[in-house]
Scaffold this motif. Structure first.
Motif, PDB file in Angstrom:
ATOM      1  N   GLU A 196      -2.546   9.838 -13.601  1.00 61.97           N
ATOM      2  CA  GLU A 196      -3.935  10.194 -13.363  1.00 61.97           C
ATOM      3  C   GLU A 196      -4.042  11.334 -12.351  1.00 61.97           C
ATOM      4  OE1 GLU A 196      -6.637   9.129 -14.857  1.00 61.97           O
ATOM      5  OE2 GLU A 196      -5.508   7.780 -16.166  1.00 61.97           O
ATOM      6  N   SER A 197      -3.090  11.404 -11.412  1.00 66.32           N
ATOM      7  CA  SER A 197      -3.165  12.397 -10.345  1.00 66.32           C
ATOM      8  C   SER A 197      -2.656  13.771 -10.768  1.00 66.32           C
ATOM      9  CB  SER A 197      -2.341  11.930  -9.131  1.00 66.32           C
ATOM     10  OG  SER A 197      -2.843  10.714  -8.624  1.00 66.32           O
ATOM     11  N   LEU A 198      -1.639  13.815 -11.653  1.00 70.19           N
ATOM     12  CA  LEU A 198      -0.918  15.060 -11.887  1.00 70.19           C
ATOM     13  C   LEU A 198      -0.904  15.533 -13.337  1.00 70.19           C
ATOM     14  CD1 LEU A 198       2.155  14.309  -9.591  1.00 70.19           C
ATOM     15  CD2 LEU A 198       0.187  15.738  -9.050  1.00 70.19           C
ATOM     16  N   ASP A 199      -1.437  14.736 -14.268  1.00 70.58           N
ATOM     17  CA  ASP A 199      -1.435  15.134 -15.678  1.00 70.58           C
ATOM     18  C   ASP A 199      -2.600  16.087 -15.926  1.00 70.58           C
ATOM     19  OD1 ASP A 199      -1.033  15.334 -18.385  1.00 70.58           O
ATOM     20  OD2 ASP A 199      -1.989  13.412 -18.848  1.00 70.58           O
ATOM     21  N   TYR A 200      -2.385  17.350 -15.604  1.00 75.07           N
ATOM     22  CA  TYR A 200      -3.487  18.318 -15.640  1.00 75.07           C
ATOM     23  C   TYR A 200      -3.954  18.646 -17.053  1.00 75.07           C
ATOM     24  CZ  TYR A 200      -2.111  18.905 -10.787  1.00 75.07           C
ATOM     25  OH  TYR A 200      -1.808  18.665  -9.475  1.00 75.07           O
ATOM     26  N   ASP A 201      -3.043  18.610 -18.041  1.00 77.66           N
ATOM     27  CA  ASP A 201      -3.478  18.949 -19.395  1.00 77.66           C
ATOM     28  C   ASP A 201      -3.910  17.726 -20.188  1.00 77.66           C
ATOM     29  OD1 ASP A 201      -1.091  17.694 -20.020  1.00 77.66           O
ATOM     30  OD2 ASP A 201      -0.080  19.506 -20.720  1.00 77.66           O
ATOM     31  N   GLY A 202      -3.801  16.529 -19.587  1.00 72.28           N
ATOM     32  CA  GLY A 202      -4.323  15.326 -20.210  1.00 72.28           C
ATOM     33  C   GLY A 202      -3.562  14.839 -21.421  1.00 72.28           C
ATOM     34  N   ASP A 203      -2.264  15.219 -21.550  1.00 71.06           N
ATOM     35  CA  ASP A 203      -1.510  14.781 -22.724  1.00 71.06           C
ATOM     36  C   ASP A 203      -0.803  13.451 -22.514  1.00 71.06           C
ATOM     37  OD1 ASP A 203       0.509  15.505 -20.996  1.00 71.06           O
ATOM     38  OD2 ASP A 203       1.574  16.802 -22.408  1.00 71.06           O
ATOM     39  N   GLY A 204      -0.988  12.835 -21.348  1.00 72.13           N
ATOM     40  CA  GLY A 204      -0.378  11.535 -21.090  1.00 72.13           C
ATOM     41  C   GLY A 204       1.062  11.599 -20.636  1.00 72.13           C
ATOM     42  N   ARG A 220       0.844  -1.186   0.000  1.00 71.28           N
ATOM     43  CA  ARG A 220       0.000   0.000   0.000  1.00 71.28           C
ATOM     44  C   ARG A 220       0.883   1.242   0.000  1.00 71.28           C
ATOM     45  NH1 ARG A 220      -5.241  -0.917   1.577  1.00 71.28           N
ATOM     46  NH2 ARG A 220      -5.434   1.195   2.393  1.00 71.28           N
ATOM     47  N   PHE A 221       0.523   2.198  -0.830  1.00 67.06           N
ATOM     48  CA  PHE A 221       1.258   3.450  -0.912  1.00 67.06           C
ATOM     49  C   PHE A 221       0.333   4.596  -0.521  1.00 67.06           C
ATOM     50  CE2 PHE A 221       3.386   0.627  -3.840  1.00 67.06           C
ATOM     51  CZ  PHE A 221       4.709   0.827  -3.537  1.00 67.06           C
ATOM     52  N   PRO A 222       0.778   5.523   0.311  1.00 62.48           N
ATOM     53  CA  PRO A 222      -0.073   6.652   0.691  1.00 62.48           C
ATOM     54  C   PRO A 222      -0.334   7.553  -0.492  1.00 62.48           C
ATOM     55  CG  PRO A 222       2.168   7.013   1.441  1.00 62.48           C
ATOM     56  CD  PRO A 222       2.123   5.610   0.904  1.00 62.48           C
ATOM     57  N   LEU A 223      -1.471   8.219  -0.487  1.00 62.85           N
ATOM     58  CA  LEU A 223      -1.827   9.136  -1.560  1.00 62.85           C
ATOM     59  C   LEU A 223      -1.172  10.477  -1.300  1.00 62.85           C
ATOM     60  CD1 LEU A 223      -5.608   8.245  -1.807  1.00 62.85           C
ATOM     61  CD2 LEU A 223      -3.684   7.238  -3.020  1.00 62.85           C
ATOM     62  N   SER A 224       0.142  10.531  -1.393  1.00 62.40           N
ATOM     63  CA  SER A 224       0.874  11.739  -0.999  1.00 62.40           C
ATOM     64  C   SER A 224       1.608  12.397  -2.153  1.00 62.40           C
ATOM     65  CB  SER A 224       1.867  11.394   0.114  1.00 62.40           C
ATOM     66  OG  SER A 224       2.698  10.334  -0.293  1.00 62.40           O
ATOM     67  N   ASN A 255     -12.588  11.684   3.987  1.00 61.34           N
ATOM     68  CA  ASN A 255     -12.210  10.356   4.472  1.00 61.34           C
ATOM     69  C   ASN A 255     -12.957   9.263   3.731  1.00 61.34           C
ATOM     70  OD1 ASN A 255     -10.452  11.466   6.317  1.00 61.34           O
ATOM     71  ND2 ASN A 255     -11.912  11.422   8.014  1.00 61.34           N
ATOM     72  N   LEU A 256     -14.243   9.490   3.477  1.00 57.30           N
ATOM     73  CA  LEU A 256     -15.025   8.499   2.752  1.00 57.30           C
ATOM     74  C   LEU A 256     -14.488   8.309   1.341  1.00 57.30           C
ATOM     75  CD1 LEU A 256     -17.477   6.623   2.605  1.00 57.30           C
ATOM     76  CD2 LEU A 256     -18.849   8.610   1.917  1.00 57.30           C
ATOM     77  N   LEU A 257     -14.191   9.423   0.663  1.00 60.29           N
ATOM     78  CA  LEU A 257     -13.652   9.352  -0.704  1.00 60.29           C
ATOM     79  C   LEU A 257     -12.300   8.661  -0.710  1.00 60.29           C
ATOM     80  CD1 LEU A 257     -13.868  10.105  -3.678  1.00 60.29           C
ATOM     81  CD2 LEU A 257     -12.874  12.335  -3.114  1.00 60.29           C
ATOM     82  N   ARG A 258     -11.430   8.988   0.269  1.00 61.14           N
ATOM     83  CA  ARG A 258     -10.118   8.380   0.322  1.00 61.14           C
ATOM     84  C   ARG A 258     -10.218   6.877   0.556  1.00 61.14           C
ATOM     85  NH1 ARG A 258      -5.747  11.399   3.836  1.00 61.14           N
ATOM     86  NH2 ARG A 258      -5.968  12.755   2.034  1.00 61.14           N
ATOM     87  N   SER A 259     -11.129   6.459   1.418  1.00 56.53           N
ATOM     88  CA  SER A 259     -11.309   5.028   1.671  1.00 56.53           C
ATOM     89  C   SER A 259     -11.771   4.314   0.415  1.00 56.53           C
ATOM     90  CB  SER A 259     -12.335   4.828   2.795  1.00 56.53           C
ATOM     91  OG  SER A 259     -11.865   5.373   4.003  1.00 56.53           O
ATOM     92  N   LEU A 260     -12.641   4.962  -0.348  1.00 56.28           N
ATOM     93  CA  LEU A 260     -13.113   4.365  -1.591  1.00 56.28           C
ATOM     94  C   LEU A 260     -11.970   4.215  -2.587  1.00 56.28           C
ATOM     95  CD1 LEU A 260     -15.362   3.413  -3.478  1.00 56.28           C
ATOM     96  CD2 LEU A 260     -15.778   5.810  -4.071  1.00 56.28           C
ATOM     97  N   ILE A 261     -11.151   5.271  -2.735  1.00 57.44           N
ATOM     98  CA  ILE A 261     -10.029   5.214  -3.676  1.00 57.44           C
ATOM     99  C   ILE A 261      -9.025   4.149  -3.254  1.00 57.44           C
ATOM    100  CG2 ILE A 261      -8.065   6.514  -4.596  1.00 57.44           C
ATOM    101  CD1 ILE A 261      -9.810   9.020  -4.437  1.00 57.44           C
ATOM    102  N   ASP A 262      -8.723   4.091  -1.957  1.00 55.51           N
ATOM    103  CA  ASP A 262      -7.789   3.076  -1.457  1.00 55.51           C
ATOM    104  C   ASP A 262      -8.307   1.683  -1.779  1.00 55.51           C
ATOM    105  OD1 ASP A 262      -5.917   4.777  -0.524  1.00 55.51           O
ATOM    106  OD2 ASP A 262      -6.477   4.644   1.583  1.00 55.51           O
ATOM    107  N   GLY A 263      -9.597   1.475  -1.586  1.00 57.92           N
ATOM    108  CA  GLY A 263     -10.170   0.158  -1.852  1.00 57.92           C
ATOM    109  C   GLY A 263     -10.091  -0.221  -3.314  1.00 57.92           C
TER     110      GLY A 263
END
Length: 294
Positions: free
Chosen positions: A237-245, A3-7, A281-289
């Motif tokens: 997915e987390s940091l590609d703000y302009d969506g160019d891959g 598991r890796f933290p969402l940091s 917290n609810l959203l983070r738990s969902l993403i972790d799952g």
């Protein structure tokens, strides 16, 4: 699955995690005196035995030595201190034992000695065995396949430490260094494959620092392939703000390289943050799952 933290990307790409998260502000105290690096002619790959089937490989960077036997545990020593010593260059690693490595030679030949921890500096090298090393025209395929990416990252790690972990460094220069070291295609952007390569290299360095043998280094590399792709896609997915891959230095440094403008609005009323936190917290738990389920 690990598991890796969402940091954020910087914390998972580099074993500089907290150092990068706490890059010293500009104008900080002056850096300490520079440590004498391993001379440039000595750096690179050295071998013991016939080039067609060496018994061991030795890789020297500016501040590290990696000894890699064909059949035996690796030894990676990253120098915290270095100094000349009666015809030798002595590097000392961190840790309770403070391992020492003596080096001497030129571009075509090299000798090393690894003295016992109980031997005083003024007694070196004493009766310590001296190992001779030589260059080979090209690394044997078995060594290149097992160690190539890890050794490339070991050199990059020193560049990143110089850009990110010294007084006066800033996040903007740090992320530019990350992109520069990871950019293989030359487009000044990081693709999924380029990020995954950095993660695989980091995995190798961590395994070598733990004295892993060839089998465990290979296993770490296999695990690094899967983890590297997973982390690279997650970072994209987390940091590609302009969506160019691909990730640019600007995207890596977004909201990190400089403080945002102190704007805001005088209108409105403060929300109850406790309720907002429950939703986060609810959203983070969902993403972790979804991302890190077993």
């Amino acid at each position: 699955m690990t598991r890796f933290p969402l940091s954020g990307l910087l914390a998972v790409l580099l074993p500089l995690g907290s150092a990068l998260a706490q890059v010293p502000a500009q104008g900080a105290a002056a850096a300490p005196a520079e440590m004498p690096p391993i001379a440039a002619p000595l750096r690179g790959a050295w071998f013991a035995g016939e080039c067609i089937a060496p018994t061991a490989m030795l890789q020297l960077t500016a501040r590290a030595v990696a000894r890699l036997p064909a059949d035996g545990p690796a030894r990676l020593i990253r120098f915290a201190e270095a100094r000349p010593l009666e015809g030798w260059h002595m590097g000392t690693g961190r840790g309770a034992e403070a391992p020492r490595v003596l080096l001497r030679g030129d571009a075509g030949k090299l000798e090393t000695a690894e003295p016992d921890a109980k031997l005083r500096d003024d007694q070196l090298p004493g009766a310590t065995p001296v190992q001779a090393w030589h260059r080979c025209p090209a690394p044997p395929p078995s060594f290149a396949a097992l160690h190539g990416e890890g050794l490339a990252f070991l050199a990059s790690l020193e560049v990143l430490e110089a850009a990110c972990g010294v007084p006066g460094a800033n996040v903007g220069d740090c992320v530019k260094a990350v992109v520069a070291e990871g950019d293989i295609s030359g487009d000044r952007l990081l693709s999924v494959a380029e990020i995954a390569r950095l993660v695989r290299g980091m995995t190798w360095v961590l395994a070598a620092a733990d004295d892993a043998g060839p089998e465990n280094l290979a296993a770490a590399g296999g695990g690094g392939v899967l983890a590297g792709v997973a982390l690279a896609r997650f970072a994209m997915e987390s940091l590609d703000y302009d969506g160019d891959g691909k990730l640019s230095a600007a995207e890596l440094g977004q909201d990190r390289a400089a403080f945002p403008k102190a704007g805001g609005s005088e209108n409105g009323r403060p929300l109850r943050l406790e309720g907002v936190q429950e939703g986060v917290n609810l959203l983070r738990s969902l993403i972790d799952g979804l991302l890190f389920s077993e």
